[in-house]
Design a protein around this motif. Structure first.
Motif, PDB file in Angstrom:
ATOM      1  N   VAL A   1       0.843  -1.190   0.000  1.00 46.80           N
ATOM      2  CA  VAL A   1       0.000   0.000   0.000  1.00 46.80           C
ATOM      3  C   VAL A   1       0.877   1.239   0.000  1.00 46.80           C
ATOM      4  CG1 VAL A   1      -1.751   1.293   1.249  1.00 46.80           C
ATOM      5  CG2 VAL A   1      -1.847  -1.207   1.187  1.00 46.80           C
ATOM      6  N   GLY A   2       0.578   2.142  -0.906  1.00 48.36           N
ATOM      7  CA  GLY A   2       1.352   3.362  -1.029  1.00 48.36           C
ATOM      8  C   GLY A   2       0.629   4.566  -0.462  1.00 48.36           C
ATOM      9  N   SER A   3       1.412   5.559  -0.057  1.00 47.97           N
ATOM     10  CA  SER A   3       0.843   6.815   0.414  1.00 47.97           C
ATOM     11  C   SER A   3       1.872   7.918   0.234  1.00 47.97           C
ATOM     12  CB  SER A   3       0.428   6.711   1.877  1.00 47.97           C
ATOM     13  OG  SER A   3       1.544   6.433   2.699  1.00 47.97           O
ATOM     14  N   GLY A   4       1.378   9.124   0.120  1.00 47.06           N
ATOM     15  CA  GLY A   4       2.267  10.274   0.007  1.00 47.06           C
ATOM     16  C   GLY A   4       2.717  10.601  -1.397  1.00 47.06           C
ATOM     17  N   PHE A   5       2.186   9.902  -2.372  1.00 49.61           N
ATOM     18  CA  PHE A   5       2.501  10.192  -3.761  1.00 49.61           C
ATOM     19  C   PHE A   5       1.293   9.785  -4.608  1.00 49.61           C
ATOM     20  CE2 PHE A   5       3.418   5.858  -5.362  1.00 49.61           C
ATOM     21  CZ  PHE A   5       3.536   5.171  -4.166  1.00 49.61           C
TER      22      PHE A   5
ATOM     23  N   GLU B   1      -4.844   2.315  -3.745  1.00 40.52           N
ATOM     24  CA  GLU B   1      -3.406   2.638  -3.767  1.00 40.52           C
ATOM     25  C   GLU B   1      -2.597   1.413  -3.353  1.00 40.52           C
ATOM     26  OE1 GLU B   1      -2.916   7.305  -3.141  1.00 40.52           O
ATOM     27  OE2 GLU B   1      -3.615   6.314  -1.330  1.00 40.52           O
ATOM     28  N   ALA B   2      -2.932   0.308  -3.973  1.00 34.45           N
ATOM     29  CA  ALA B   2      -2.303  -0.949  -3.599  1.00 34.45           C
ATOM     30  C   ALA B   2      -1.893  -1.743  -4.829  1.00 34.45           C
ATOM     31  CB  ALA B   2      -3.251  -1.779  -2.747  1.00 34.45           C
ATOM     32  N   VAL B   3      -0.816  -2.476  -4.660  1.00 28.97           N
ATOM     33  CA  VAL B   3      -0.359  -3.429  -5.659  1.00 28.97           C
ATOM     34  C   VAL B   3      -0.217  -4.778  -4.969  1.00 28.97           C
ATOM     35  CG1 VAL B   3       2.087  -2.881  -5.299  1.00 28.97           C
ATOM     36  CG2 VAL B   3       1.339  -3.876  -7.472  1.00 28.97           C
TER      37      VAL B   3
ATOM     38  N   SER C   1      -1.002  -7.440  -9.789  1.00 31.56           N
ATOM     39  CA  SER C   1      -2.209  -6.663 -10.069  1.00 31.56           C
ATOM     40  C   SER C   1      -2.184  -5.416  -9.189  1.00 31.56           C
ATOM     41  CB  SER C   1      -3.466  -7.494  -9.792  1.00 31.56           C
ATOM     42  OG  SER C   1      -3.530  -7.874  -8.424  1.00 31.56           O
ATOM     43  N   ARG C   2      -3.088  -4.508  -9.482  1.00 30.21           N
ATOM     44  CA  ARG C   2      -3.143  -3.281  -8.686  1.00 30.21           C
ATOM     45  C   ARG C   2      -4.572  -2.782  -8.595  1.00 30.21           C
ATOM     46  NH1 ARG C   2       0.769   0.823 -11.382  1.00 30.21           N
ATOM     47  NH2 ARG C   2      -0.080   2.273  -9.805  1.00 30.21           N
ATOM     48  N   ASP C   3      -4.813  -2.011  -7.540  1.00 23.59           N
ATOM     49  CA  ASP C   3      -6.085  -1.348  -7.346  1.00 23.59           C
ATOM     50  C   ASP C   3      -5.743   0.102  -7.027  1.00 23.59           C
ATOM     51  OD1 ASP C   3      -8.466  -0.264  -6.435  1.00 23.59           O
ATOM     52  OD2 ASP C   3      -9.086  -2.107  -5.417  1.00 23.59           O
ATOM     53  N   ASN C   4      -5.862   0.955  -8.015  1.00 23.95           N
ATOM     54  CA  ASN C   4      -5.455   2.349  -7.813  1.00 23.95           C
ATOM     55  C   ASN C   4      -6.368   3.072  -6.821  1.00 23.95           C
ATOM     56  OD1 ASN C   4      -3.186   2.165  -9.420  1.00 23.95           O
ATOM     57  ND2 ASN C   4      -4.224   2.943 -11.250  1.00 23.95           N
TER      58      ASN C   4
ATOM     59  N   ALA D   1      12.718 -15.396  -0.065  1.00 21.64           N
ATOM     60  CA  ALA D   1      13.416 -14.114  -0.183  1.00 21.64           C
ATOM     61  C   ALA D   1      12.622 -13.056   0.569  1.00 21.64           C
ATOM     62  CB  ALA D   1      13.553 -13.709  -1.648  1.00 21.64           C
ATOM     63  N   VAL D   2      13.222 -11.896   0.684  1.00 29.77           N
ATOM     64  CA  VAL D   2      12.480 -10.716   1.115  1.00 29.77           C
ATOM     65  C   VAL D   2      11.957 -10.039  -0.147  1.00 29.77           C
ATOM     66  CG1 VAL D   2      12.552  -8.501   2.302  1.00 29.77           C
ATOM     67  CG2 VAL D   2      13.901 -10.433   3.170  1.00 29.77           C
ATOM     68  N   TYR D   3      10.671  -9.771  -0.166  1.00 26.57           N
ATOM     69  CA  TYR D   3      10.024  -9.186  -1.332  1.00 26.57           C
ATOM     70  C   TYR D   3       9.754  -7.705  -1.075  1.00 26.57           C
ATOM     71  CZ  TYR D   3       9.542 -13.664  -3.600  1.00 26.57           C
ATOM     72  OH  TYR D   3       9.827 -14.865  -4.225  1.00 26.57           O
ATOM     73  N   TYR D   4      10.143  -6.900  -2.043  1.00 22.74           N
ATOM     74  CA  TYR D   4      10.005  -5.454  -1.937  1.00 22.74           C
ATOM     75  C   TYR D   4       9.133  -4.926  -3.064  1.00 22.74           C
ATOM     76  CZ  TYR D   4      14.216  -5.849   0.964  1.00 22.74           C
ATOM     77  OH  TYR D   4      15.136  -6.183   1.923  1.00 22.74           O
ATOM     78  N   CYS D   5       8.297  -3.958  -2.754  1.00 20.11           N
ATOM     79  CA  CYS D   5       7.607  -3.273  -3.838  1.00 20.11           C
ATOM     80  C   CYS D   5       8.327  -1.968  -4.152  1.00 20.11           C
ATOM     81  CB  CYS D   5       6.140  -3.038  -3.524  1.00 20.11           C
ATOM     82  SG  CYS D   5       5.787  -1.858  -2.239  1.00 20.11           S
TER      83      CYS D   5
END
Length: 115
Positions: free
Chosen positions: A22-26, A76-78, A70-73, A91-95
């Motif tokens: 989940v993204g925020s601030g952009f 604000e999530a991928v 997939s994403r849901d704008n 592994a460690v997974y990074y977005c």
């Protein structure tokens, strides 16, 4: 700016996991989103990418057919749906969010595939 991954964990071979970021601030909807992973003793590896509107996706050959990005704008999530998991995906997974010269990373979520 924040990217927060979740959904990792310990799963048996053959199992599934769904990672979320989940993204925020952009302006999330204008960014290309990708997943990368970092396994012990290896370099960071690109896993999958989805374009800003979600119309196009690309995958690393090693996971093609088993993972789906997939994403849901609106949220604000991928996401990264991971099926038929094998120990080699541990592994460690990074977005990652990228637009022009701007790039942001999350803190990562650990995925461990083991019996």
């Amino acid at each position: 700016v924040q990217l927060v991954e979740s959904g990792g964990g310990l799963v048996q071979p053959g199992g599934s996991l769904r990672l979320s970021c989940v993204g925020s601030g952009f302006i999330f909807s204008s960014y290309v989103m990708s997943w990368y992973r970092l396994a012990p003793g290896k370099e960071r590896e690109w896993v999958a990418t989805i374009t800003s509107a979600g119309g196009n996706t690309n995958y690393a050959d090693s996971i093609k057919g088993r993972f789906t990005i997939s994403r849901d704008n609106a949220k604000e999530a991928v996401y990264l749906q991971m099926n038929s998991l094998k120990p080699d995906v541990t592994a460690v997974y990074y977005c990652n969010a990228k637009r022009a010269l701007n790039a942001y990373w999350g803190q990562g979520t650990q995925v461990t595939v083991s019996s």
